[in-house]
Design a protein around this motif. Structure first.
Motif, PDB file in Angstrom:
ATOM      1  N   ILE A 251       5.726 -10.194  11.239  1.00  0.00           N
ATOM      2  CA  ILE A 251       5.706 -10.002   9.786  1.00  0.00           C
ATOM      3  C   ILE A 251       4.912  -8.728   9.488  1.00  0.00           C
ATOM      4  O   ILE A 251       3.822  -8.535  10.009  1.00  0.00           O
ATOM      5  CB  ILE A 251       5.003 -11.205   9.102  1.00  0.00           C
ATOM      6  CG1 ILE A 251       5.663 -12.531   9.484  1.00  0.00           C
ATOM      7  CG2 ILE A 251       4.963 -11.038   7.593  1.00  0.00           C
ATOM      8  CD1 ILE A 251       7.058 -12.737   8.946  1.00  0.00           C
ATOM      9  N   CYS A 252       5.475  -7.910   8.634  1.00  0.00           N
ATOM     10  CA  CYS A 252       4.795  -6.666   8.262  1.00  0.00           C
ATOM     11  C   CYS A 252       3.588  -6.992   7.379  1.00  0.00           C
ATOM     12  O   CYS A 252       3.695  -7.757   6.434  1.00  0.00           O
ATOM     13  CB  CYS A 252       5.780  -5.768   7.516  1.00  0.00           C
ATOM     14  SG  CYS A 252       4.985  -4.424   6.628  1.00  0.00           S
ATOM     15  N   SER A 253       2.439  -6.388   7.697  1.00  0.00           N
ATOM     16  CA  SER A 253       1.245  -6.712   6.901  1.00  0.00           C
ATOM     17  C   SER A 253       1.254  -5.966   5.568  1.00  0.00           C
ATOM     18  O   SER A 253       0.445  -6.253   4.690  1.00  0.00           O
ATOM     19  CB  SER A 253      -0.022  -6.375   7.688  1.00  0.00           C
ATOM     20  OG  SER A 253      -0.046  -4.997   7.985  1.00  0.00           O
ATOM     21  N   GLY A 254       2.175  -5.007   5.430  1.00  0.00           N
ATOM     22  CA  GLY A 254       2.242  -4.274   4.168  1.00  0.00           C
ATOM     23  C   GLY A 254       3.026  -5.044   3.119  1.00  0.00           C
ATOM     24  O   GLY A 254       2.585  -5.152   1.968  1.00  0.00           O
ATOM     25  N   CYS A 255       4.198  -5.594   3.511  1.00  0.00           N
ATOM     26  CA  CYS A 255       5.061  -6.213   2.500  1.00  0.00           C
ATOM     27  C   CYS A 255       5.372  -7.676   2.806  1.00  0.00           C
ATOM     28  O   CYS A 255       6.134  -8.313   2.089  1.00  0.00           O
ATOM     29  CB  CYS A 255       6.355  -5.418   2.351  1.00  0.00           C
ATOM     30  SG  CYS A 255       7.302  -5.363   3.882  1.00  0.00           S
ATOM     31  N   GLN A 256       4.780  -8.225   3.855  1.00  0.00           N
ATOM     32  CA  GLN A 256       4.958  -9.633   4.228  1.00  0.00           C
ATOM     33  C   GLN A 256       6.409  -9.999   4.532  1.00  0.00           C
ATOM     34  O   GLN A 256       6.806 -11.150   4.411  1.00  0.00           O
ATOM     35  CB  GLN A 256       4.403 -10.581   3.137  1.00  0.00           C
ATOM     36  CG  GLN A 256       2.880 -10.763   3.175  1.00  0.00           C
ATOM     37  CD  GLN A 256       2.133  -9.556   2.632  1.00  0.00           C
ATOM     38  OE1 GLN A 256       2.527  -8.983   1.616  1.00  0.00           O
ATOM     39  NE2 GLN A 256       1.083  -9.146   3.311  1.00  0.00           N
TER      40      GLN A 256
ATOM     41  N   HIS B 159       8.056  -1.785  12.923  1.00  0.00           N
ATOM     42  CA  HIS B 159       8.668  -0.636  12.265  1.00  0.00           C
ATOM     43  C   HIS B 159       9.341  -1.162  11.002  1.00  0.00           C
ATOM     44  O   HIS B 159      10.470  -1.627  11.042  1.00  0.00           O
ATOM     45  CB  HIS B 159       9.675   0.011  13.210  1.00  0.00           C
ATOM     46  CG  HIS B 159      10.025   1.403  12.776  1.00  0.00           C
ATOM     47  ND1 HIS B 159      10.600   2.328  13.595  1.00  0.00           N
ATOM     48  CD2 HIS B 159       9.856   2.022  11.580  1.00  0.00           C
ATOM     49  CE1 HIS B 159      10.788   3.456  12.927  1.00  0.00           C
ATOM     50  NE2 HIS B 159      10.331   3.291  11.711  1.00  0.00           N
ATOM     51  N   CYS B 160       8.627  -1.102   9.896  1.00  0.00           N
ATOM     52  CA  CYS B 160       9.113  -1.720   8.661  1.00  0.00           C
ATOM     53  C   CYS B 160       9.883  -0.689   7.841  1.00  0.00           C
ATOM     54  O   CYS B 160       9.486   0.462   7.760  1.00  0.00           O
ATOM     55  CB  CYS B 160       7.925  -2.259   7.867  1.00  0.00           C
ATOM     56  SG  CYS B 160       8.354  -2.855   6.229  1.00  0.00           S
ATOM     57  N   ARG B 161      10.977  -1.169   7.240  1.00  0.00           N
ATOM     58  CA  ARG B 161      11.818  -0.257   6.442  1.00  0.00           C
ATOM     59  C   ARG B 161      11.043   0.279   5.244  1.00  0.00           C
ATOM     60  O   ARG B 161      11.206   1.408   4.817  1.00  0.00           O
ATOM     61  CB  ARG B 161      13.052  -1.010   5.924  1.00  0.00           C
ATOM     62  CG  ARG B 161      14.254  -0.900   6.857  1.00  0.00           C
ATOM     63  CD  ARG B 161      15.445  -1.520   6.182  1.00  0.00           C
ATOM     64  NE  ARG B 161      15.142  -2.912   5.814  1.00  0.00           N
ATOM     65  CZ  ARG B 161      15.861  -3.618   4.959  1.00  0.00           C
ATOM     66  NH1 ARG B 161      16.885  -3.085   4.349  1.00  0.00           N
ATOM     67  NH2 ARG B 161      15.543  -4.873   4.701  1.00  0.00           N
ATOM     68  N   ASN B 162      10.180  -0.572   4.675  1.00  0.00           N
ATOM     69  CA  ASN B 162       9.441  -0.169   3.474  1.00  0.00           C
ATOM     70  C   ASN B 162       8.132   0.539   3.796  1.00  0.00           C
ATOM     71  O   ASN B 162       7.725   1.456   3.092  1.00  0.00           O
ATOM     72  CB  ASN B 162       9.111  -1.390   2.613  1.00  0.00           C
ATOM     73  CG  ASN B 162      10.318  -2.250   2.377  1.00  0.00           C
ATOM     74  OD1 ASN B 162      11.405  -1.744   2.081  1.00  0.00           O
ATOM     75  ND2 ASN B 162      10.164  -3.563   2.539  1.00  0.00           N
ATOM     76  N   CYS B 163       7.454   0.064   4.839  1.00  0.00           N
ATOM     77  CA  CYS B 163       6.076   0.513   5.032  1.00  0.00           C
ATOM     78  C   CYS B 163       5.895   1.450   6.220  1.00  0.00           C
ATOM     79  O   CYS B 163       4.793   1.950   6.443  1.00  0.00           O
ATOM     80  CB  CYS B 163       5.150  -0.686   5.206  1.00  0.00           C
ATOM     81  SG  CYS B 163       5.459  -2.008   4.037  1.00  0.00           S
ATOM     82  N   GLY B 164       6.907   1.651   7.015  1.00  0.00           N
ATOM     83  CA  GLY B 164       6.755   2.503   8.195  1.00  0.00           C
ATOM     84  C   GLY B 164       6.192   1.711   9.358  1.00  0.00           C
ATOM     85  O   GLY B 164       6.420   0.503   9.456  1.00  0.00           O
TER      86      GLY B 164
HETATM   87 ZN   LIG Z   1       6.507  -3.704   5.176  1.00  0.00          ZN
END
Ligand SMILES: [Zn+2]
Length: 437
Positions: free
Chosen positions: A65-70, A104-109
């Motif tokens: 899970i991305c810590s930027g956007c969950q 590697h998140c689409r929104n947060c990098g």
């Molecule tokens: Zn994210």
């Protein structure tokens, strides 16, 4: 003795080891600290058997899970193994070992993943922080650190985490009544401004501000916003000018009540000045030391005096002293609080001030002038039908003082702020699936 102690300790460790083996620590952890997407893989004692390490791995096929956007995101790489400290038991420390993934998140990098038991900032797991923070409400922070073989800084970290979480998740509205008060926290006139909610069903600390200035009190209104401020019906404060100014500006619709406790305290202070000055004067002029040991006789409420003090007071009242006259004025003023109608209370106040102004006792005259200047605010006490007597604010302030004493550590603003929110804020806490007590 030392040898016996060693044997006992060794035996206990073997015993614990056996139990842990028999029960399987991982089974227990799965029962009380289970997280979807992760598995406890293996546990082991360190060679000295001082702590247990539990290796944690992501569950096969579950996305990080991305810590930027969950949101779930594809993995990128792994960071070196990290240790997260869990709640110790039977004197043995417990650590989780885990290699955080980066995604590697689409929104947060490219960012580090979010893990449910902790976060990037803390070495302690959430469960352990919550556990320590709860104890830190019952014991001093130092005692908490000693009890769980951790450091004062870790306890402080834990409290900070819980307080920040609570402040982010608390519900402020509705606020019907607030009380504002200052508290001294260090030598050299360092003050905090504390704002309490004093609704009948809910009393709690809402805000801590540095200093006792207009700006610091305005900070509270910035936090709650104009909408909430406009719904406040009662404000209770002392006569500190900056507070009065902010209340006029920000809460003009509210009924502003002067705190009874502070008025009584002011009067006692004036009386004490009179007594001390007169006592000095009598000593200088070589009179009999009539006022010696009279301090508590005149400052305490009559019903709280010991029988010896009562006797002493009766003796004292026979003399025509300034102190005696000031004392009688102060006692007389107690009646003020017993009125029900603002009109009658107002008449009493006017008469009391008139009498006091003719007393030729300067400290008391000063009080009378102050009361006259705040007449309207004084009478609001009766308009509010005494429902928000300052007793509440005074009680909360006493608790705040106890909290300050208990957090010891460093008397910095940040630490005190944390300690006060923690013990008086009634903040919500992060929830765990299992209660660790
Ligand atoms: Zn994210």
């Amino acid at each position: 003795m030392a040898a016996t102690g060693l044997v006992a300790r060794f035996t206990l460790e073997v015993f614990v080891l056996e139990i842990v083996r028999a029960m399987e620590l991982i089974t227990i952890l799965n029962h009380c600290h289970h997280h979807r997407g992760f598995v406890y893989q293996q546990d082991r004692f360190d060679p000295d058997k001082k702590f247990i390490e539990v290796v944690v791995r992501p569950r096969e096929g579950s996305a990080a899970i991305c810590s930027g956007c969950q949101q779930p995101a594809p993995g990128y790489d792994h960071l070196p193994e990290r240790r997260f400290e869990f709640i110790p038991f039977w004197g043995i420390l417990v650590f989780f070992l885990y290699r955080m993934r980066r995604v590697h998140c689409r929104n947060c990098g490219i960012v580090v993943e979010e893990v449910p038991w902790g976060d990037g900032k803390h070495q302690l797991t959430r469960a352990y922080m919550l556990f320590l923070a709860r104890w830190a409400r019952k014991l001093s922070w130092k005692e908490t650190a000693e009890a769980f073989h951790t450091s004062w800084d870790q306890v402080c970290d834990a409290v900070e985490y819980v307080v920040h979480w609570g402040l982010e998740h608390r519900t402020l509205e509705p606020i019907r009544a607030i009380g504002v008060d200052e508290i001294q926290y260090a030598k050299g006139h360092k003050y905090l401004t504390l704002v309490y909610q004093i609704d009948q069903g809910l009393t709690r600390l809402l805000w801590v501000g540095k200093e006792r200035t207009i700006e610091s009190f305005q900070g509270f209104f910035t936090v709650i916003g104009d909408q909430l401020a406009s719904q406040i019906e009662f404000v209770c404060s002392d006569m500190w000018q900056p507070y009065l100014a902010v209340i006029r500006q920000k809460c003009s619709q509210a009924l502003h009540i002067l705190d009874r406790f502070h008025i009584v305290a002011k009067m006692n202070k004036a009386l004490d000045e009179v007594r001390a000055a007169e006592s000095r004067k009598m000593a200088q002029e070589g009179h009999e030391p009539l006022l010696k040991k009279s301090r508590w006789c005149v400052l305490k409420r009559k019903e709280n005096l010991t029988s010896q003090q009562k006797f002493r007071l009766r003796d004292l009242l026979r003399y025509n002293l300034q102190t005696v006259r000031a004392y009688l004025l102060k006692e007389d003023f107690q009646q003020f609080w017993e009125y029900n109608s603002p009109t009658w209370a107002g008449m009493f106040l006017d008469f009391w001030c008139y009498q006091t102004m003719r007393s030729r006792i300067e400290p008391m005259k000063k009080i009378a002038r102050t009361l006259r200047a705040h007449r309207a605010l004084m009478l609001n006490y009766f308009k509010a039908r005494k429902q928000f007597s300052s007793g509440v604010v005074e009680g909360l302030n006493n608790k705040a003082k106890v909290t300050m004493r208990r957090s010891y550590g460093f008397r910095t603003f940040r630490i005190l702020e944390l300690a006060l929110y923690h013990s008086l804020g009634k903040l919500p806490e992060p929830e765990l699936t299992h209660e660790f007590f």
